[in-house]
Design a protein around this motif. Structure first.
Motif, short mmCIF file in Angstrom:
data_model
loop_
_atom_site.label_atom_id
_atom_site.label_comp_id
_atom_site.label_asym_id
_atom_site.label_seq_id
_atom_site.Cartn_x
_atom_site.Cartn_y
_atom_site.Cartn_z
N ARG A 21 0.83 -1.27 -0.02
CA ARG A 21 0.06 0.14 -0.13
C ARG A 21 0.92 1.28 -0.12
O ARG A 21 0.45 2.04 -0.77
CB ARG A 21 -0.82 -0.02 1.21
N LEU A 55 0.74 4.39 -2.73
CA LEU A 55 0.54 5.79 -1.88
C LEU A 55 1.49 6.68 -2.79
O LEU A 55 1.46 8.08 -2.67
CB LEU A 55 0.51 5.96 -0.41
N ASP A 102 2.46 6.43 -5.54
CA ASP A 102 2.13 6.55 -6.93
C ASP A 102 2.85 5.48 -7.99
O ASP A 102 2.92 5.55 -9.11
CB ASP A 102 2.55 8.04 -7.61
N ASN A 151 -4.72 -2.12 -4.45
CA ASN A 151 -3.68 -1.09 -4.71
C ASN A 151 -3.87 -0.49 -6.23
O ASN A 151 -3.40 0.52 -6.45
CB ASN A 151 -2.49 -1.28 -4.27
N LEU A 190 -8.20 4.18 -3.15
CA LEU A 190 -7.29 5.03 -2.46
C LEU A 190 -7.62 6.17 -2.49
O LEU A 190 -7.41 6.89 -1.42
CB LEU A 190 -5.98 4.97 -3.58
N SER A 191 -8.36 6.70 -3.17
CA SER A 191 -8.94 8.16 -3.10
C SER A 191 -9.91 8.28 -2.07
O SER A 191 -10.31 9.39 -1.77
CB SER A 191 -9.45 8.41 -4.40
N ARG A 250 -9.64 6.66 0.95
CA ARG A 250 -9.36 6.45 2.52
C ARG A 250 -9.52 7.52 3.34
O ARG A 250 -9.69 8.63 3.02
CB ARG A 250 -7.70 6.24 2.07
#
Length: 305
Positions: free
Chosen positions: A161, A165, A167, A201, A257-258, A260
């Motif tokens: 993860r 994060l 990228d 992810n 992810l966006s 979270r």
């Protein structure tokens, strides 16, 4: 220039223990073969240069003889082959750092001389091998951002993860299974786990494994939706896939992810991990007296009580 498709190979290479020069020469030959198949990136297993599935058994002198710097002869041989063939290559070694410390490391050599090295975060072999302290993520000319994880680095979900994060849209997972009395052990990562890492992810996973002395090493390539694109289990062969580099951006994992809530995740960095302790401050309702509870299971044909 960035390309929409990247051809990648994961090669479950079986090394000759303690013979860095021999292993590097074999990898260089395989890069030539990869170039003829139009492959842009070839991924080899953990410690593919140095061999030795279980470094804990090595004596101090053996380990010292095995280690080499990142500008040593073996890495230079691979870097030269990369420039000659145009195929980027990832390979593992026991690294001797300038300060004398030893690391279980993995280096990706790119055409043009660029190199990126990752040091295993969870060193689990010889007591003289130190753990790294940083994630490794880098950009490429293909328009894809690559991360590297070694062996047990990829077991905790937090490590994968973290690269997402940062990228990364492709993670190289270099692995090496140990053997105990001719039985392969430490076979932790399987297709289900790799697919989950990829889907959660929104990233490609390129997994290269080696079990020394046996022919059941595994290679696998997974897309950002968790679908297995290619796999093989024969040592010396490879799994090859054409990656659509645009898939990661629109994947469910990237959307997740966006969504979270980092403000809720403080307990993730607390030690020790105690699930019950997390409930200590949660609001609770305590009933006074007994509460009658009834359950019903509904089938298609009748109600069961």
């Amino acid at each position: 220039m960035a390309a929409s498709t990247l051809r990648v190979a994961s090669i479950p290479f079986v090394s000759r223990d303690g013979d860095n020069a021999h292993n590097a020469a074999r990898i260089a030959v395989l890069l030539g073969d990869a170039a003829r198949e139009g492959i842009s990136l070839a991924v080899f297993p953990e410690r593919s240069l140095s061999g030795h599935a279980n470094t804990a058994r090595l004596q101090r002198a053996q380990l010292n003889a095995l280690a080499e710097p990142l500008d040593g002869a073996s890495v230079r041989m691979i870097a030269d082959a990369v420039d000659r063939t145009g195929v980027a290559c990832g390979a593992g070694l026991i690294e001797r750092a300038p300060d004398g410390r030893l690391f279980n490391s993995y280096v990706v050599c790119l055409p043009g001389g660029e190199r990126h090295c990752h040091r295993q975060l969870h060193a689990d072999g010889h007591r003289r091998i130190s753990s790294g302290d940083a994630f490794t993520v880098f950009d490429t000319a293909w328009g894809i951002r690559i991360a590297i994880l070694i062996g047990s680095d990829s077991y905790p979900v937090e490590n994968v993860r973290m690269t997402a994060l940062m990228d990364a849209t492709l993670v190289v997972v270099a692995h090496r299974r140990e053997r105990a009395r001719d039985v392969v052990v430490d076979d932790v990562l399987d297709a289900a786990a790799l697919s989950a890492r990829a889907a959660d992810n929104g990233m490609f996973v390129v997994f290269a494994d080696s079990a020394d002395g046996v022919d059941d090493a595994m290679a696998m390539i997974v897309d950002p939706s968790g679908h297995v694109l290619a796999t093989c289990n024969a040592a010396g062969a490879g799994a090859v896939a054409d990656l659509d580099v645009t898939l990661a951006g629109g994947s469910r994992g990237r959307r997740w992810l966006s969504a979270r809530r980092p403000d809720l995740y403080g307990p993730l960095v607390q030690q020790p991990s105690n699930g019950r302790a997390l409930l200590a401050d949660s609001p609770r309702v305590v009933a006074k007296g007994a509460v009658a509870v009834a359950f019903a299971v509904v089938s298609r044909h009748r109600l069961l009580r």
